[in-house]
Design a protein around this motif. Sequence first.
Motif, mmCIF file in Angstrom:
data_model
loop_
_atom_site.group_PDB
_atom_site.id
_atom_site.type_symbol
_atom_site.label_atom_id
_atom_site.label_comp_id
_atom_site.label_asym_id
_atom_site.label_seq_id
_atom_site.Cartn_x
_atom_site.Cartn_y
_atom_site.Cartn_z
ATOM 1 N N LEU A 95 46.566 52.166 48.103
ATOM 2 C CA LEU A 95 46.807 50.812 48.600
ATOM 3 C C LEU A 95 46.238 49.752 47.665
ATOM 4 O O LEU A 95 46.878 48.727 47.404
ATOM 5 N N LEU A 96 45.033 49.990 47.153
ATOM 6 C CA LEU A 96 44.427 49.021 46.239
ATOM 7 C C LEU A 96 45.210 48.898 44.938
ATOM 8 O O LEU A 96 45.388 47.790 44.415
ATOM 9 N N MET A 97 45.673 50.025 44.410
ATOM 10 C CA MET A 97 46.451 49.975 43.162
ATOM 11 C C MET A 97 47.750 49.200 43.376
ATOM 12 O O MET A 97 48.138 48.379 42.542
ATOM 13 N N GLU A 98 48.409 49.439 44.485
ATOM 14 C CA GLU A 98 49.653 48.722 44.779
ATOM 15 C C GLU A 98 49.382 47.229 44.928
ATOM 16 O O GLU A 98 50.116 46.401 44.394
ATOM 17 N N LEU A 99 48.323 46.890 45.630
ATOM 18 C CA LEU A 99 47.958 45.489 45.797
ATOM 19 C C LEU A 99 47.692 44.835 44.443
ATOM 20 O O LEU A 99 48.218 43.761 44.146
ATOM 21 N N ALA A 100 46.908 45.483 43.616
ATOM 22 C CA ALA A 100 46.548 44.923 42.307
ATOM 23 C C ALA A 100 47.763 44.775 41.405
ATOM 24 O O ALA A 100 47.849 43.818 40.626
ATOM 25 N N GLU A 101 48.697 45.685 41.498
ATOM 26 C CA GLU A 101 49.856 45.668 40.604
ATOM 27 C C GLU A 101 50.983 44.761 41.078
ATOM 28 O O GLU A 101 51.797 44.322 40.266
ATOM 29 N N THR A 102 51.047 44.455 42.358
ATOM 30 C CA THR A 102 52.229 43.745 42.856
ATOM 31 C C THR A 102 51.952 42.405 43.525
ATOM 32 O O THR A 102 52.894 41.694 43.853
ATOM 33 N N THR A 103 50.698 42.048 43.719
ATOM 34 C CA THR A 103 50.408 40.825 44.458
ATOM 35 C C THR A 103 50.864 39.568 43.710
ATOM 36 O O THR A 103 50.827 39.513 42.483
ATOM 37 N N ALA A 104 51.275 38.589 44.488
ATOM 38 C CA ALA A 104 51.607 37.278 43.935
ATOM 39 C C ALA A 104 50.457 36.301 44.187
ATOM 40 O O ALA A 104 50.506 35.157 43.745
ATOM 41 N N ASP A 105 49.435 36.758 44.885
ATOM 42 C CA ASP A 105 48.289 35.920 45.216
ATOM 43 C C ASP A 105 47.409 35.740 43.974
ATOM 44 O O ASP A 105 46.866 36.710 43.446
ATOM 45 N N ILE A 106 47.258 34.507 43.524
ATOM 46 C CA ILE A 106 46.509 34.209 42.299
ATOM 47 C C ILE A 106 45.062 34.663 42.392
ATOM 48 O O ILE A 106 44.516 35.226 41.444
ATOM 49 N N SER A 107 44.429 34.455 43.539
ATOM 50 C CA SER A 107 43.021 34.835 43.668
ATOM 51 C C SER A 107 42.833 36.350 43.577
ATOM 52 O O SER A 107 41.815 36.818 43.059
ATOM 53 N N ILE A 108 43.798 37.112 44.054
ATOM 54 C CA ILE A 108 43.719 38.578 43.918
ATOM 55 C C ILE A 108 44.055 38.984 42.492
ATOM 56 O O ILE A 108 43.414 39.870 41.923
ATOM 57 N N GLN A 109 45.026 38.321 41.876
ATOM 58 C CA GLN A 109 45.390 38.620 40.489
ATOM 59 C C GLN A 109 44.193 38.463 39.556
ATOM 60 O O GLN A 109 44.050 39.225 38.596
ATOM 61 N N GLU A 110 43.318 37.509 39.844
ATOM 62 C CA GLU A 110 42.136 37.296 39.008
ATOM 63 C C GLU A 110 41.222 38.525 39.004
ATOM 64 O O GLU A 110 40.486 38.752 38.049
ATOM 65 N N TYR A 111 41.254 39.305 40.063
ATOM 66 C CA TYR A 111 40.417 40.499 40.175
ATOM 67 C C TYR A 111 41.212 41.793 39.992
ATOM 68 O O TYR A 111 40.706 42.881 40.253
ATOM 69 N N SER A 112 42.432 41.674 39.531
ATOM 70 C CA SER A 112 43.323 42.824 39.415
ATOM 71 C C SER A 112 42.713 43.955 38.591
ATOM 72 O O SER A 112 42.758 45.117 38.994
#
Length: 127
Positions: A95-112
């Motif tokens: 789930l974390l890998m999918e979130l990190a690879e596909t999120t459009a949320d900028i704040s999450i992308q910063e921690y990808s």
Amino acid sequence: MDHMIEKASQLRHTGQAKEARKLLLEALEQEPKDAELWYQTAWTHDSLGLEREAVPFYEKSLGMALSAESRRGAILGLSSTYRVLGEYGKAMEGLLMELAETTADISIQEYSRAIQYYADKLDQIEE
């Protein structure tokens, strides 16, 4: 093969998952390179409570070219299956890998990069 997948899906949704499983396993013998068949077969095993048997089907489908929608479904299905099997680290890793690879949320992308790095290290304690 789309017709076969649609028929298996209808069978699964009408409570005939055993028949869907048989149909999909036969189809896989004829089309072993069809990622969607692998995913649908995994899903069907899950719906029958055959979680342990579903894992290799999910893993195989994810190693192939799935559509974006099916890929998300396979990751969610595999993670859920790992959770049922008590493999919580593997469940969260997917789930974390999918979130990190596909999120459009900028704040999450910063921690990808950090999310991807730590996804398989959830049980490790830093000293």
